[in-house]
Design a protein around this motif. Structure first.
Motif, PDB file in Angstrom:
ATOM      1  N   THR B 242       0.760  -1.228   0.023  1.00 38.77           N
ATOM      2  CA  THR B 242       0.080   0.175   0.046  1.00 38.77           C
ATOM      3  C   THR B 242       0.641   1.430   0.093  1.00 38.77           C
ATOM      4  O   THR B 242       2.085   1.278   0.563  1.00 38.77           O
ATOM      5  N   PRO B 243       0.226   2.243  -0.647  1.00 35.05           N
ATOM      6  CA  PRO B 243       1.160   3.674  -0.472  1.00 35.05           C
ATOM      7  C   PRO B 243       1.183   4.260   0.650  1.00 35.05           C
ATOM      8  O   PRO B 243       0.434   3.942   1.756  1.00 35.05           O
ATOM      9  N   ASN B 244       2.376   4.919   1.246  1.00 34.26           N
ATOM     10  CA  ASN B 244       2.391   5.616   2.381  1.00 34.26           C
ATOM     11  C   ASN B 244       1.308   6.403   2.953  1.00 34.26           C
ATOM     12  O   ASN B 244       0.902   6.803   4.162  1.00 34.26           O
ATOM     13  N   SER B 245       0.572   6.961   2.047  1.00 35.28           N
ATOM     14  CA  SER B 245      -0.462   7.892   2.203  1.00 35.28           C
ATOM     15  C   SER B 245      -1.632   7.166   2.982  1.00 35.28           C
ATOM     16  O   SER B 245      -2.648   7.820   3.445  1.00 35.28           O
ATOM     17  N   LEU B 246      -1.523   5.752   3.032  1.00 40.45           N
ATOM     18  CA  LEU B 246      -2.700   5.142   3.629  1.00 40.45           C
ATOM     19  C   LEU B 246      -2.440   4.717   4.963  1.00 40.45           C
ATOM     20  O   LEU B 246      -3.120   4.254   5.646  1.00 40.45           O
ATOM     21  N   GLN B 247      -1.058   5.108   5.358  1.00 40.88           N
ATOM     22  CA  GLN B 247      -0.707   4.455   6.827  1.00 40.88           C
ATOM     23  C   GLN B 247      -1.284   5.136   7.915  1.00 40.88           C
ATOM     24  O   GLN B 247      -1.191   6.209   8.236  1.00 40.88           O
ATOM     25  N   VAL B 248      -1.830   4.357   8.766  1.00 43.20           N
ATOM     26  CA  VAL B 248      -2.596   4.855  10.012  1.00 43.20           C
ATOM     27  C   VAL B 248      -1.856   4.404  11.070  1.00 43.20           C
ATOM     28  O   VAL B 248      -1.150   3.251  11.435  1.00 43.20           O
ATOM     29  N   GLY B 249      -1.084   5.344  12.075  1.00 40.82           N
ATOM     30  CA  GLY B 249      -0.552   5.017  13.178  1.00 40.82           C
ATOM     31  C   GLY B 249       0.433   6.312  13.695  1.00 40.82           C
ATOM     32  O   GLY B 249       0.090   7.191  13.272  1.00 40.82           O
ATOM     33  N   GLN B 250       1.225   5.823  14.573  1.00 36.86           N
ATOM     34  CA  GLN B 250       1.885   6.873  15.402  1.00 36.86           C
ATOM     35  C   GLN B 250       2.824   7.746  14.164  1.00 36.86           C
ATOM     36  O   GLN B 250       2.838   8.921  14.327  1.00 36.86           O
ATOM     37  N   THR B 251       3.450   7.028  13.297  1.00 39.46           N
ATOM     38  CA  THR B 251       4.324   7.618  12.382  1.00 39.46           C
ATOM     39  C   THR B 251       3.389   7.911  10.906  1.00 39.46           C
ATOM     40  O   THR B 251       4.000   8.544  10.111  1.00 39.46           O
ATOM     41  N   GLY B 252       2.109   7.588  11.129  1.00 38.74           N
ATOM     42  CA  GLY B 252       1.278   7.869   9.557  1.00 38.74           C
ATOM     43  C   GLY B 252       0.183   9.020  10.003  1.00 38.74           C
ATOM     44  O   GLY B 252       0.616   9.743  10.614  1.00 38.74           O
ATOM     45  N   LYS B 253      -0.836   8.656   9.844  1.00 36.35           N
ATOM     46  CA  LYS B 253      -2.070   9.380  10.036  1.00 36.35           C
ATOM     47  C   LYS B 253      -2.789   9.069  11.294  1.00 36.35           C
ATOM     48  O   LYS B 253      -2.935   7.925  11.676  1.00 36.35           O
ATOM     49  N   ILE B 254      -3.200   9.860  12.036  1.00 34.74           N
ATOM     50  CA  ILE B 254      -4.227   9.767  13.124  1.00 34.74           C
ATOM     51  C   ILE B 254      -5.551   9.826  13.012  1.00 34.74           C
ATOM     52  O   ILE B 254      -5.899  11.219  12.364  1.00 34.74           O
ATOM     53  N   VAL B 255      -6.421   9.039  12.768  1.00 29.38           N
ATOM     54  CA  VAL B 255      -7.874   9.134  12.415  1.00 29.38           C
ATOM     55  C   VAL B 255      -8.813   8.806  13.432  1.00 29.38           C
ATOM     56  O   VAL B 255      -8.456   7.804  14.508  1.00 29.38           O
ATOM     57  N   ALA B 256      -9.871   9.184  13.583  1.00 29.49           N
ATOM     58  CA  ALA B 256     -10.951   8.907  14.655  1.00 29.49           C
ATOM     59  C   ALA B 256     -12.192   9.054  13.927  1.00 29.49           C
ATOM     60  O   ALA B 256     -13.208   9.730  14.187  1.00 29.49           O
ATOM     61  N   PRO B 257     -12.583   8.026  12.980  1.00 32.63           N
ATOM     62  CA  PRO B 257     -13.944   8.050  12.162  1.00 32.63           C
ATOM     63  C   PRO B 257     -14.925   7.445  13.113  1.00 32.63           C
ATOM     64  O   PRO B 257     -14.742   6.998  14.344  1.00 32.63           O
TER      65      PRO B 257
END
Lengths: 250, 318
Positions: B242-257
């Motif tokens: 997967t591309p890095n723009s999808l990474q969820v986590g401490q060093t990726g994105k923080i989400v709260a859907p």
């Protein structure tokens, strides 16, 4: 060419943390420390630059830590850094003051490139590289996943939220490493032994003329545990029913 | 807290929706909120921003690309001339880069990724995650101006006003701007699905998926049934699936859907840091002891290659 790699000593993220008695910090006596994983990536990139574009490069690892932090600087030396500098400091220090101390080191060492992790995995602030570049008046490249040398600087790939951005910066510059810049090598036993003979200089913020000016006052910390209890379902149909009951899907 | 300057992110055409969180946070602290936009040809974006607050624009061809040293220089000058006491933005890679540098020019009193705040004894107390979200810290910033980035999921955008606020154009002296950084290109991977940080439902895949085709078929397929965004664990990004723009986590994105569906994700600490504040979390994993179940409301122990097609089929039939 001199490359300076700031290296932070951080609690190993793969362990359970405890807080100290007054809950103002983690209990440092109960944790093992490692070199911040993003800084290890920065050390690795410096080594690769020396192995390819700039064989004459001198790589200096710098850490701000208590005296026992020398162990983690040895990791950088064992990977292949030429020498190390430990700025001895006890207790918490915020990104602004880290950047001031590093700037003072840079005024002495005059490196052409600062390579460092994009963030430390303890405070997760992601600030020091940007603060340092601002204080020095140098260009910055953050979240970096690829570095190429050009005739007048660096061509850099950055991992942003919306895609890969390519920029060019002149040197000197501050570059902060993201996860996919490289995969750091493990130090071999001979290189660990060799690292013991490499020079480590000790200094203090005061010797560099820096008196800390606190910008962040930590009032307290709380450990976060899951507040959820998981209801196990046995079929996909049951799962969809539960999600419909929770009104998160139609 | 008196004068607050909110830095708004845009893509050259429209405001980033997450920018609304910064305005929402600023409004909770002050009645004197001004928005600042940098870029070129900002007319339409400024009109959009003026629904929420009075707008200052630094509109100049030399600011056409968001290059950190130039933009931070302008932001710093505006912050000083406006006597801003607080500078706020929504925490994204853009803010970390440019607002971080601005803070470095303005004295370094900065808190990143703020999730909550309170005013106690006249002091602004901020809460932010540390140690990959294992710790919630409470802190005070010393010095002025204070610079704060907020988690996009922590604050909501205010309602747009019926009558737009004023827009004021600032003059830009291009001759004083730094010129050590040159923008070359942006490979913008804008897919048909919503952005992972802005979607109401996120379907996320982990190590259980063996290749990009499977990820697209199962994770992508389920996401499309739900009108959801796709996300991924770091393992799949590292494996090039997967591309890095999808990474969820401490060093990726923080989400709260509203709903986070974790498919074949074991639940490493650094991944949990990126999604554990979602309203409802559901997980499918073959390992009944996977840590993800401790952070889930609903769990299904099973093989994602068997269970996900069942979910898709049922949603398709309904």
């Amino acid at each position: 060419m001199k490359i300076l790699v700031p290296c932070k000593r951080v609690p190993d993220p793969d362990q359970k943390l405890r807080l100290n008695a007054d809950a103002t910090d983690i209990d440092g006596s109960a944790v093992t420390y490692i070199l911040n994983p993003f800084d290890a990536i920065a050390v690795e990139e410096a080594l690769r630059i020396r192995e390819t574009a700039h064989p004459e490069a001198e790589i200096i690892a710098v850490s701000i830590a208590p005296a026992e932090g020398e162990t983690d600087l040895r990791t950088a030396l064992a990977m292949g850094a030429d020498r190390a500098l430990l700025i001895e400091h006890e207790g918490q220090i915020d990104p602004w003051n880290v950047a001031r101390i590093l700037a003072a080191v840079i005024h002495q060492e005059k490196p052409a490139l600062i390579l460092m992790g994009k963030q430390a995995v303890d405070d997760d602030a992601n600030q020091v590289g940007q603060f340092l570049a601002a204080q020095l008046g140098w260009p910055q490249a953050t979240f970096v996943s690829k570095i190429e040398f050009t005739t007048d600087g660096l061509r850099i790939h950055r991992e942003t939220d919306i895609g890969i951005e390519i920029i060019h910066v002149t040197l000197p510059a501050v570059v902060t490493a993201d996860l996919r810049l490289n995969e750091p090598r493990y130090a071999s036993l001979p290189s660990i032994l060799k690292a013991k003979k490499k020079p480590t200089e000790h200094s203090t913020p005061a010797k560099l003329g820096i008196k800390p000016e606190p910008r962040i006052r930590l009032l307290g910390m709380e450990l976060i545990d899951s507040q959820r209890t998981c209801e196990k379902v046995t079929t996909a149909t049951d799962l969809l029913d539960r999600l419909r009951e929770s009104e998160v899907i139609e | 807290m008196n004068k607050v300057l909110v830095l708004l992110e845009h893509d050259g055409t429209t405001l980033r929706p997450s920018s609304g969180s910064a305005i929402g946070f600023a409004r909770e602290l002050s009645d004197e909120v001004t928005a600042l936009l940098l870029g070129e040809d900002l007319g339409a974006i400024a009109a959009e921003a003026a629904k929420y607050a009075p707008v200052l624009t630094a509109d100049h061809e030399s600011l056409s690309q968001n290059v950190a040293d130039r933009w931070a220089h302008v932001i710093t000058e505006v912050a000083r001339s406006q006597n801003a006491e607080l500078i706020v933005a929504t925490s994204t890679t853009w803010a970390k880069d440019i607002v971080g540098r601005s803070a470095g020019l303005l004295g370094g009193a900065m808190a990143s990724d703020v999730t909550d705040h309170e005013i106690t004894d006249g002091q602004l107390r901020l809460r932010r995650p540390m140690f990959a979200g294992a710790v919630n810290a409470t802190l005070i910033l010393e010095g002025s101006p204070k610079i704060i980035t907020v988690c996009p999921s922590a604050y909501n955008a205010p309602k747009p006003a019926d009558i737009p606020f004023l827009i004021e154009t600032l003059s830009v002296d291009a001759s004083t701007l730094p010129s050590a950084t040159r923008f070359e290109s942006l490979d913008c991977k804008k897919g048909a699905r919503p952005d992972v940080t802005e979607a109401h439902i996120v379907v996320s895949g982990g190590r259980a998926f063996k290749n990009a085709e499977d990820f697209e078929k199962y994770v992508g397929g389920l996401a499309d049934q739900l009108g959801a965004a796709t996300g991924s664990s770091r393992a799949l990004v590292d494996a090039g699936i997967t591309p890095n723009s999808l990474q969820v986590g401490q060093t990726g994105k923080i989400v709260a859907p509203e709903l986070y569906l974790a498919l074949g994700i074991s639940g490493a600490v650094q991944h949990l840091a990126g999604m554990k504040n979602s309203r409802v979390i559901a997980a499918i994993n073959q390992d009944p002891d996977a840590p993800i179940f401790e952070f889930a409301d609903y769990g299904l122990v099973g093989d994602v290659y068997k269970e996900v097609p069942r979910l898709i089929e049922e949603l398709n039939g309904s």
